[in-house]
Design a protein around this motif. Structure first.
Motif: not given
Length: 295
Positions: A143-154
């Motif tokens: 889930m974290a990888v998906g969010l980072a891929a879509i919205r960027g790591a922050s």
């Protein structure tokens, strides 16, 4: 962790008396006092860290790289770029607590209403339970990888990922306590008197489930701190040059043999925060235990 609650039908002076008993139990528990002192100090440092930190977190001093703890001007030493470790730990702890609080707030805002609905409305229970199973089917890191891929790591995305991962636990705890409270006489009396379902949930179920929710929050915060550290360590959380305890560990592993303090100190802070929250959560659970009134 088993959490307990008690119907709070009392109001006014009786409610104050109960709060006084809870505070007295906490004060009599040395571990609760110590853990609360640690958390209060950590919160104070986190809030004031922009002013308390002796150096800016990006400030480098290439003439004093890998300075050991105790070096003049650098109490906890420096890292590979000559950045002050104490300053970065202060700001890193601030970021960890921010992520933890945002994540827990997210999980409570979503999980508490769903848990109440699942426990009170039989027709909704199956739907919400399947939703809970669906969330559990997605591994936290995926889930974290998906969010980072879509919205960027922050920081925000790390908090959202950790918060979503904690929603199923909140739903299950609140649902379980709602089922228990729903079967008690004071709820049945309110229904007989003609109270609506929303009134019963808002005025009878939710107030009496507050102790369970508080304890669940204290359990979720250390898990969120560890989750943020893992994400930042893997490069999926807070991004450099912003300080994070997880990124400090990731950077320090490259030169752990030369400057072990750069890795050990952030790890000790992560462990200390998580342990303090867990110990205080256990003490709070015991203080809220209604059986304590009869001891």
């Amino acid at each position: 962790m088993t959490v307990l609650s008690v119907p709070m039908a009392e109001a006014g002076p009786a409610s104050v008396t109960r709060r006084t008993r809870i505070l007295r139990r906490l004060r009599r528990n040395p571990l609760a006092v110590v853990s609360f002192a640690v958390l209060a100090l950590a919160a104070l440092v986190a809030v004031l860290s922009p002013w308390l930190a002796p150096y800016a977190v990006e400030q480098t001093d290439f003439a004093h790289t890998f300075a050991p703890p105790g070096t003049a001007g650098h109490v906890l030493g420096t890292d590979d770029l000559g950045r002050d470790v104490l300053s970065r730990i202060m700001l890193g702890a601030r970021a960890s607590l921010q992520v933890a609080l945002l994540a827990v707030a997210t999980s409570l805002v979503v999980g508490v209403p769903l848990g109440l609905a699942a426990g009170y409305f039989r027709a909704w229970d199956a739907v919400i339970s399947r939703f809970t199973d669906l969330l559990l089917a997605f591994p936290f890191l995926i889930m974290a990888v998906g969010l980072a891929a879509i919205r960027g790591a922050s920081l925000t995305n790390a908090a959202v990922a950790v918060g979503i991962a904690q929603i199923p636990g909140v739903i299950r705890v609140v649902r379980s306590d709602t089922l228990r409270l729903k079967s008690l006489d004071f709820v049945a009396a309110a229904v007989v008197d003609g109270a609506s379902d929303l009134w019963v949930l808002a005025r009878h179920i939710l107030p009496n489930a507050t102790s369970v929710i508080l304890v669940q929050a204290t359990v979720a915060i250390p898990a969120a701190i560890l989750g943020e550290a893992v994400l930042s360590f893997l490069g999926l959380g807070i991004q450099p040059p912003a300080p994070s305890l997880g990124t400090m560990l990731a950077t320090a592993q490259q030169f752990a043999a030369r400057a072990p303090w750069a890795a050990v100190l952030p790890g000790v802070v992560i462990m200390g925060l998580a342990l303090a929250f867990n110990v205080f959560g256990d003490a709070l659970r015991d203080a809220l235990d209604p059986k304590g009134d009869r001891r």
